[in-house]
Design an enzyme around this catalytic site. Structure first.
Site, PDB file in Angstrom:
ATOM      1  CG  ASP A   1       4.293   1.360  -3.489  1.00 51.06           C
ATOM      2  OD1 ASP A   1       3.859   2.422  -3.264  1.00 51.06           O
ATOM      3  OD2 ASP A   1       5.611   1.290  -3.501  1.00 51.06           O
TER       4      ASP A   1
ATOM      5  CD  GLU B   1       2.914   8.640   3.258  1.00 51.07           C
ATOM      6  OE1 GLU B   1       2.947   9.945   2.673  1.00 51.07           O
ATOM      7  OE2 GLU B   1       2.404   7.780   2.585  1.00 51.07           O
TER       8      GLU B   1
END
Length: 251
Positions: free
Chosen positions: A55, A145
């Protein structure tokens, strides 16, 4: 020139050179870095997964998509997740990377970095306006996150569910949730909705063996060297079979 003016010029010069040095050092440390490459991808636990990918975001700079290659010659990169949006902002290399990946054999997917203090509907709409999925693309990804500084965990979960529903309704596929192992255990798993969520991508760099629990993708390091990319990148594996992977793709 008076002594006071001369001293002022010296002070301004020192401040400017100090700031410049800090910026240069930060850029150097990110791109060349003390973050040494890892060979975690060579571990037998990782090598057993046949569907591997990376990614990326604008932090990787300009990518030579024709040269993208797994550093382990016995493995092949099969997918790439590309950052599209960050809260209500956009990744400034998304279009370039999205088109570049589209000219390869990689299955591509787009992800949204969720801002926990910003309205979830606004963020979902921004992602939808930015990302146009086509047949064969991976589902959208919600990257969460951080907890919120202005709302409780229950409200945060409500916002995440809202983002997921809006994006699923638009694209007709269920998004993937990306988060860290500890964040998932602390803030998402206690809610039955997330505990039973079917498409889960977990980040954990501290283990060479992530138990085969309810995860689909595992981000096992952020320090893999990849041909065609100047910086180190995040490396991932998909746990399931090729047919299960194919079933995730946009029809």
């Amino acid at each position: 020139m008076s002594r006071s003016k001369w001293i002022l010029l010296v002070v301004v010069f020192l401040i400017f050179t100090t700031i410049t040095a800090i910026v240069v050092m930060e850029r150097y440390s990110y791109h060349n870095s003390s973050r040494k490459p890892t060979n975690a991808y060579l571990h037998s636990r990782i090598k057993k997964y046949k569907i591997q990918g990376i990614d990326i975001s604008h932090h990787q700079g300009e990518i030579d998509w024709e040269e993208i290659k797994h550093p382990d010659t016995t493995q092949e990169l099969k997918f790439v997740f590309i950052r599209a949006t960050v809260g209500i902002d956009s990744d400034n290399r998304f279009t370039e990377n999205w088109n570049g990946a589209g000219n390869t054999q990689l299955s591509r997917g787009a992800y949204h970095y969720y801002w926990s203090d910003v309205n979830s509907t606004t963020q979902a709409n921004h992602f939808i306006e930015t990302v146009k999925l086509v047949k064969g693309d991976l589902p959208p990804v919600l990257d969460i996150e951080d907890i919120s500084s202005i709302q409780n965990v229950t409200s945060l979960r409500k916002g995440l569910k809202n983002w997921i529903q809006l994006v699923e309704d638009h694209y007709g596929v269920k998004p993937i949730i990306y988060t860290g192992d500890s964040f998932y255990n602390s803030f998402l798993e206690p809610d039955s909705y997330f505990k039973s969520y079917p498409n889960l991508w977990i980040a954990n760099y501290n283990r060479v063996d992530l138990p085969d629990a309810d995860w689909d993708f595992w981000q096992y390091t952020d320090r893999m060297p990849v041909n065609g990319v100047e910086t180190l990148v995040d490396a991932n594996v998909f746990k399931g079979s090729q047919s299960k992977f194919n079933a995730l793709l946009v029809p």
